[in-house]
Design a protein around this motif. Sequence first.
Motif, PDB file in Angstrom:
ATOM      1  N   SER A   1       3.705   8.993   3.256  1.00 17.23           N
ATOM      2  CA  SER A   1       4.712   9.239   4.287  1.00 17.23           C
ATOM      3  C   SER A   1       4.874   8.054   5.241  1.00 17.23           C
ATOM      4  O   SER A   1       5.898   7.921   5.896  1.00 17.23           O
ATOM      5  CB  SER A   1       4.369  10.503   5.067  1.00 17.23           C
ATOM      6  N   GLY A   2       3.881   7.159   5.292  1.00 18.20           N
ATOM      7  CA  GLY A   2       4.000   6.004   6.172  1.00 18.20           C
ATOM      8  C   GLY A   2       4.890   4.892   5.633  1.00 18.20           C
ATOM      9  O   GLY A   2       5.151   3.911   6.321  1.00 18.20           O
ATOM     10  N   THR A   3       5.362   5.042   4.393  1.00 22.44           N
ATOM     11  CA  THR A   3       6.169   3.978   3.790  1.00 22.44           C
ATOM     12  C   THR A   3       7.602   4.045   4.309  1.00 22.44           C
ATOM     13  O   THR A   3       8.239   5.090   4.243  1.00 22.44           O
ATOM     14  CB  THR A   3       6.154   4.124   2.252  1.00 22.44           C
ATOM     15  N   THR A   4       8.098   2.938   4.824  1.00 18.46           N
ATOM     16  CA  THR A   4       9.441   2.924   5.401  1.00 18.46           C
ATOM     17  C   THR A   4      10.450   2.361   4.403  1.00 18.46           C
ATOM     18  O   THR A   4      10.078   1.790   3.376  1.00 18.46           O
ATOM     19  CB  THR A   4       9.480   2.037   6.656  1.00 18.46           C
ATOM     20  N   GLU A   5      11.720   2.520   4.756  1.00 16.19           N
ATOM     21  CA  GLU A   5      12.762   1.983   3.884  1.00 16.19           C
ATOM     22  C   GLU A   5      12.662   0.461   3.796  1.00 16.19           C
ATOM     23  O   GLU A   5      12.950  -0.113   2.743  1.00 16.19           O
ATOM     24  CB  GLU A   5      14.144   2.415   4.397  1.00 16.19           C
ATOM     25  N   SER A   6      12.231  -0.173   4.868  1.00 15.33           N
ATOM     26  CA  SER A   6      12.125  -1.641   4.801  1.00 15.33           C
ATOM     27  C   SER A   6      10.985  -2.069   3.874  1.00 15.33           C
ATOM     28  O   SER A   6      11.057  -3.127   3.244  1.00 15.33           O
ATOM     29  CB  SER A   6      11.992  -2.262   6.193  1.00 15.33           C
ATOM     30  N   ASP A   7       9.923  -1.242   3.765  1.00 12.33           N
ATOM     31  CA  ASP A   7       8.887  -1.523   2.772  1.00 12.33           C
ATOM     32  C   ASP A   7       9.483  -1.494   1.365  1.00 12.33           C
ATOM     33  O   ASP A   7       9.202  -2.362   0.531  1.00 12.33           O
ATOM     34  CB  ASP A   7       7.765  -0.467   2.840  1.00 12.33           C
ATOM     35  N   VAL A   8      10.305  -0.464   1.113  1.00 13.69           N
ATOM     36  CA  VAL A   8      10.883  -0.319  -0.232  1.00 13.69           C
ATOM     37  C   VAL A   8      11.873  -1.455  -0.505  1.00 13.69           C
ATOM     38  O   VAL A   8      11.939  -1.988  -1.616  1.00 13.69           O
ATOM     39  CB  VAL A   8      11.547   1.061  -0.397  1.00 13.69           C
ATOM     40  N   THR A   9      12.614  -1.840   0.530  1.00 10.55           N
ATOM     41  CA  THR A   9      13.523  -2.987   0.377  1.00 10.55           C
ATOM     42  C   THR A   9      12.741  -4.241  -0.017  1.00 10.55           C
ATOM     43  O   THR A   9      13.161  -4.996  -0.900  1.00 10.55           O
ATOM     44  CB  THR A   9      14.284  -3.237   1.695  1.00 10.55           C
ATOM     45  N   ALA A  10      11.587  -4.433   0.627  1.00 16.83           N
ATOM     46  CA  ALA A  10      10.757  -5.595   0.273  1.00 16.83           C
ATOM     47  C   ALA A  10      10.272  -5.508  -1.169  1.00 16.83           C
ATOM     48  O   ALA A  10      10.272  -6.506  -1.905  1.00 16.83           O
ATOM     49  CB  ALA A  10       9.571  -5.686   1.235  1.00 16.83           C
TER      50      ALA A  10
ATOM     51  N   ARG B   1       0.856  -1.182   0.000  1.00 17.12           N
ATOM     52  CA  ARG B   1       0.000   0.000   0.000  1.00 17.12           C
ATOM     53  C   ARG B   1       0.899   1.241   0.000  1.00 17.12           C
ATOM     54  O   ARG B   1       2.054   1.180   0.385  1.00 17.12           O
ATOM     55  CB  ARG B   1      -0.876   0.017   1.255  1.00 17.12           C
ATOM     56  N   GLY B   2       0.326   2.339  -0.413  1.00 15.38           N
ATOM     57  CA  GLY B   2       1.045   3.602  -0.256  1.00 15.38           C
ATOM     58  C   GLY B   2       1.929   3.994  -1.419  1.00 15.38           C
ATOM     59  O   GLY B   2       2.653   4.972  -1.339  1.00 15.38           O
ATOM     60  N   VAL B   3       1.874   3.227  -2.511  1.00 10.70           N
ATOM     61  CA  VAL B   3       2.630   3.636  -3.696  1.00 10.70           C
ATOM     62  C   VAL B   3       1.652   4.315  -4.645  1.00 10.70           C
ATOM     63  O   VAL B   3       0.775   3.672  -5.210  1.00 10.70           O
ATOM     64  CB  VAL B   3       3.308   2.434  -4.379  1.00 10.70           C
ATOM     65  N   GLU B   4       1.791   5.619  -4.793  1.00  9.38           N
ATOM     66  CA  GLU B   4       0.796   6.384  -5.553  1.00  9.38           C
ATOM     67  C   GLU B   4       1.192   6.595  -7.007  1.00  9.38           C
ATOM     68  O   GLU B   4       0.353   6.897  -7.842  1.00  9.38           O
ATOM     69  CB  GLU B   4       0.555   7.721  -4.858  1.00  9.38           C
ATOM     70  N   GLY B   5       2.470   6.497  -7.286  1.00  5.67           N
ATOM     71  CA  GLY B   5       2.881   6.666  -8.670  1.00  5.67           C
ATOM     72  C   GLY B   5       4.261   6.072  -8.878  1.00  5.67           C
ATOM     73  O   GLY B   5       5.066   6.029  -7.952  1.00  5.67           O
ATOM     74  N   VAL B   6       4.504   5.584 -10.082  1.00  6.19           N
ATOM     75  CA  VAL B   6       5.815   5.021 -10.411  1.00  6.19           C
ATOM     76  C   VAL B   6       6.210   5.517 -11.794  1.00  6.19           C
ATOM     77  O   VAL B   6       5.392   5.498 -12.718  1.00  6.19           O
ATOM     78  CB  VAL B   6       5.788   3.467 -10.406  1.00  6.19           C
TER      79      VAL B   6
ATOM     80  N   GLU C   1      21.087  -8.779 -10.192  1.00  6.18           N
ATOM     81  CA  GLU C   1      21.045  -7.314 -10.091  1.00  6.18           C
ATOM     82  C   GLU C   1      21.238  -6.863  -8.640  1.00  6.18           C
ATOM     83  O   GLU C   1      20.815  -7.533  -7.708  1.00  6.18           O
ATOM     84  CB  GLU C   1      19.697  -6.777 -10.588  1.00  6.18           C
ATOM     85  N   SER C   2      21.850  -5.715  -8.493  1.00  2.92           N
ATOM     86  CA  SER C   2      21.919  -5.079  -7.184  1.00  2.92           C
ATOM     87  C   SER C   2      21.097  -3.797  -7.247  1.00  2.92           C
ATOM     88  O   SER C   2      20.871  -3.241  -8.323  1.00  2.92           O
ATOM     89  CB  SER C   2      23.370  -4.755  -6.820  1.00  2.92           C
ATOM     90  N   TYR C   3      20.647  -3.330  -6.090  1.00  2.00           N
ATOM     91  CA  TYR C   3      19.835  -2.119  -6.096  1.00  2.00           C
ATOM     92  C   TYR C   3      20.281  -1.174  -4.998  1.00  2.00           C
ATOM     93  O   TYR C   3      20.940  -1.577  -4.028  1.00  2.00           O
ATOM     94  CB  TYR C   3      18.346  -2.444  -5.947  1.00  2.00           C
ATOM     95  N   ARG C   4      19.946   0.085  -5.175  1.00  2.00           N
ATOM     96  CA  ARG C   4      20.237   1.092  -4.157  1.00  2.00           C
ATOM     97  C   ARG C   4      18.994   1.941  -3.982  1.00  2.00           C
ATOM     98  O   ARG C   4      18.340   2.315  -4.961  1.00  2.00           O
ATOM     99  CB  ARG C   4      21.408   1.974  -4.602  1.00  2.00           C
ATOM    100  N   ILE C   5      18.663   2.236  -2.731  1.00  2.00           N
ATOM    101  CA  ILE C   5      17.462   3.005  -2.417  1.00  2.00           C
ATOM    102  C   ILE C   5      17.881   4.373  -1.897  1.00  2.00           C
ATOM    103  O   ILE C   5      18.727   4.464  -1.013  1.00  2.00           O
ATOM    104  CB  ILE C   5      16.621   2.278  -1.346  1.00  2.00           C
ATOM    105  N   GLU C   6      17.309   5.441  -2.455  1.00  2.00           N
ATOM    106  CA  GLU C   6      17.513   6.792  -1.912  1.00  2.00           C
ATOM    107  C   GLU C   6      16.159   7.326  -1.507  1.00  2.00           C
ATOM    108  O   GLU C   6      15.265   7.453  -2.349  1.00  2.00           O
ATOM    109  CB  GLU C   6      18.112   7.724  -2.967  1.00  2.00           C
ATOM    110  N   MET C   7      15.994   7.612  -0.240  1.00  2.00           N
ATOM    111  CA  MET C   7      14.701   8.151   0.207  1.00  2.00           C
ATOM    112  C   MET C   7      14.882   9.198   1.286  1.00  2.00           C
ATOM    113  O   MET C   7      15.961   9.501   1.681  1.00  2.00           O
ATOM    114  CB  MET C   7      13.760   7.044   0.636  1.00  2.00           C
TER     115      MET C   7
ATOM    116  N   VAL D   1      10.842   8.424  -3.770  1.00  2.00           N
ATOM    117  CA  VAL D   1      11.894   7.463  -3.464  1.00  2.00           C
ATOM    118  C   VAL D   1      12.514   7.040  -4.785  1.00  2.00           C
ATOM    119  O   VAL D   1      11.793   6.798  -5.750  1.00  2.00           O
ATOM    120  CB  VAL D   1      11.319   6.219  -2.743  1.00  2.00           C
ATOM    121  N   ARG D   2      13.831   7.017  -4.836  1.00  2.00           N
ATOM    122  CA  ARG D   2      14.495   6.579  -6.062  1.00  2.00           C
ATOM    123  C   ARG D   2      15.165   5.247  -5.817  1.00  2.00           C
ATOM    124  O   ARG D   2      15.912   5.093  -4.851  1.00  2.00           O
ATOM    125  CB  ARG D   2      15.640   7.520  -6.465  1.00  2.00           C
ATOM    126  N   VAL D   3      14.924   4.331  -6.702  1.00  2.00           N
ATOM    127  CA  VAL D   3      15.575   3.026  -6.656  1.00  2.00           C
ATOM    128  C   VAL D   3      16.384   2.872  -7.942  1.00  2.00           C
ATOM    129  O   VAL D   3      15.850   3.050  -9.029  1.00  2.00           O
ATOM    130  CB  VAL D   3      14.539   1.889  -6.553  1.00  2.00           C
TER     131      VAL D   3
END
Lengths: 80, 80
Positions: B53-62, A36-41, B74-80, B8-10
């Motif tokens: 705003s409730g989305t955490t870095e661990s959500d993005v990692t998942a 949840r919470g992904v509004e745009g990509v 592939e490897s990835y990097r998260i910037e948030m 958030v940029r991945v």
Amino acid sequence: MTADTRKVRVTVMLKQGVLDPQGEAVRHALGTMGFRGVEGVRQGKLIELDVTSGTTESDVTAMCDKLLANTVIESYRIEM
Amino acid sequence: MTADTRKVRVTVMLKQGVLDPQGEAVRHALGTMGFRGVEGVRQGKLIELDVTSGTTESDVTAMCDKLLANTVIESYRIEM
């Protein structure tokens, strides 16, 4: 990469207002998977170039304009 | 994007040692077009997410582990 080369990063994204079906597919898939919470990509390209030290930013700009980006629908940013 | 969302940029790149035929094609094309001094090209993906705003870095990692990246190659990097 040898000592006299350096890394240049070019990011290419679709311009605002241009439909991004790939990004939309990712957004939809994330929702289906329960995120949840992904509004745009938006999805773009990241191109890392190893260039010799004689390569200038205007050289890289020319590469972008002529090959790396379709400037009708895409914008690019150069980090070097 | 509304007030309570953020970007958030991945970035997703092929791991070192994994053959990158797309990058190699770009390198070859640049050489053919007369651009000297490009010794290597790697091409990856840049995914920009607008998340609440409730989305955490661990959500993005998942999201990365389950959908956005193929962590075998592939490897990835998260910037948030």
